[in-house]
Design an enzyme around this catalytic site. Structure first.
Site, PDB file in Angstrom:
ATOM      1  CG  HIS A 251      -1.742  -1.144   1.472  1.00  0.00           C
ATOM      2  ND1 HIS A 251      -2.903  -1.400   0.774  1.00  0.00           N
ATOM      3  CD2 HIS A 251      -1.604  -2.173   2.348  1.00  0.00           C
ATOM      4  CE1 HIS A 251      -3.452  -2.524   1.215  1.00  0.00           C
ATOM      5  NE2 HIS A 251      -2.687  -3.020   2.162  1.00  0.00           N
TER       6      HIS A 251
HETATM    7  O1  RIB Z   1      -4.282   0.124   5.195  1.00  0.00           O
HETATM    8  C1  RIB Z   1      -2.929   0.093   4.840  1.00  0.00           C
HETATM    9  C2  RIB Z   1      -2.128   0.947   5.762  1.00  0.00           C
HETATM   10  O2  RIB Z   1      -2.221   0.429   7.078  1.00  0.00           O
HETATM   11  C3  RIB Z   1      -0.638   0.929   5.429  1.00  0.00           C
HETATM   12  O3  RIB Z   1      -0.070   2.158   5.821  1.00  0.00           O
HETATM   13  C4  RIB Z   1      -0.113  -0.203   6.270  1.00  0.00           C
HETATM   14  O4  RIB Z   1       1.262   0.016   6.651  1.00  0.00           O
HETATM   15  C5  RIB Z   1      -0.984  -0.123   7.483  1.00  0.00           C
HETATM   16  O5  RIB Z   1      -0.390   0.757   8.387  1.00  0.00           O
END
Ligand code: RIB
Ligand code: CA
Length: 330
Positions: A251
């Protein structure tokens, strides 16, 4: 050489945070960015742990001199994502890396680092926020208008037209501190949001980890990337994050891709709000998609990503990172 972007990374390592940080450090070493500071927050794991992990990754690649901020909030244990990222937030690999060069006891707070840097370089600092937005909101609350003094505030945040990853409606970074996310969206800053709708397509596979590291497979960095990917694939499959495709979602790396390869994305101008009160919808990012006059738009929202070229860019920059650092252990 284009002007190097001045960047502050706000992070909660995190397997995908680690990939984002490595990608950014590659671009810094290639001269495309200047890393002004890294600020850490509680999120995936505790604030103490995210601080130590960020420090270890910075130290591993010769960035121990980069200022590292610690969360100023009480490090009270609360819901985290250690079931996804491991107890240490880095696939339980922290003990394989050199000890953290930064000290929690003497570290500045993340808020102070953010405020001081933005004030010193008005309209020049890009904030890349890949953790719950607690630090950014505290900076804005303590210094109203400070986020508007940033060049851009790039958030990995939200789930707009897809399910959340923590609740049916909420994405983790927003869910962890919904009022903070709303404060950032309402700050009037130049906000760019890269949501789960886009990042859930970014599956980093074993083949990619092997391709990125094949030129220097025995270095600590290569072993970290391969081992972290293996751990994250296991938890991603266990928690159905990749619909059965062996790999894990990176992500946070999407924020780095946006900054240096913006052609990979499509955006639309939106009005986005965060539900801060709902019993079932707390942390939901609500898009006002009605036609006709509405509240002022407050963000650019990523809607599409060219995944093939995203990974082509990532792998080349990771290969470059390994090549630039292969003699670090000689
Ligand atoms: O939903 C994804 C996010 O939440 C990313 O930043 C991952 O590292 C978690 O922290
Ligand atoms: Ca994160």
């Amino acid at each position: 050489m284009p002007t190097a972007a001045k960047i502050i990374l706000d992070t909660d390592p995190g397997g995908d945070d680690s990939v984002a940080l490595l990608w950014l450090l590659s671009l810094v070493q290639q001269g495309f960015a200047e890393l002004i500071a890294v600020t850490t927050a509680a999120g995936n794991v505790s604030a103490h742990r995210t601080f130590a992990s960020a420090s270890q990754l910075l130290g591993l690649l010769g960035f121990a001199a980069v200022p590292l901020g610690r969360s100023q909030g009480l490090d009270t244990p609360q819901a985290d994502a250690s079931h996804i990222h491991g107890a240490d937030g880095m696939g339980n690999l922290a003990q394989t890396l050199p000890p953290p060069p930064h000290s929690w006891q003497t570290a500045p707070t993340s808020v102070d680092l953010l405020v001081q840097a933005i004030a010193a370089h008005p309209q020049e600092i890009t904030i890349v926020a890949i953790a719950p937005f607690t630090n950014l909101a505290q900076a804005e609350q303590q210094h109203p208008g400070i986020l508007q003094q940033a060049r851009e505030v790039v958030l990995m945040a939200g789930a707009v037209q897809c399910p959340g990853n923590v609740t049916p409606t909420a994405e983790f970074n927003v869910w962890f501190d919904p009022p903070a996310a709303q404060t950032v969206l309402q700050s009037g800053a130049q906000v760019v949001v890269i949501p789960l709708d886009v990042t859930r397509r970014l599956i980093f596979t074993e083949a990619m980890a092997q391709a990125a590291t094949e030129a220097a497979p025995t270095t600590s960095l290569a072993e970290f990337i391969v081992s972290l990917s293996r751990f994250m694939r296991q938890t991603a499959l266990a928690y159905r994050e990749t619909s059965g495709t062996p790999g894990f979602l990176i992500h946070d790396a999407a924020t780095i891709a946006y900054l240096f390869y913006p052609e990979l994305f499509h955006f639309r101008r939106v009005n986005l709000q965060v539900e801060t009160l709902g019993q079932w919808t707390k942390g939901q990012t609500v898009l006002d998609d009605r036609h006709g006059p509405k509240a002022t738009a407050n963000a650019w929202l990523a809607t599409e990503v060219d995944t093939d070229n995203f990974f082509a860019c990532l792998l080349e920059d990771l290969k470059t990172l390994l090549a630039l650092n292969c003699d670090r252990e000689a």
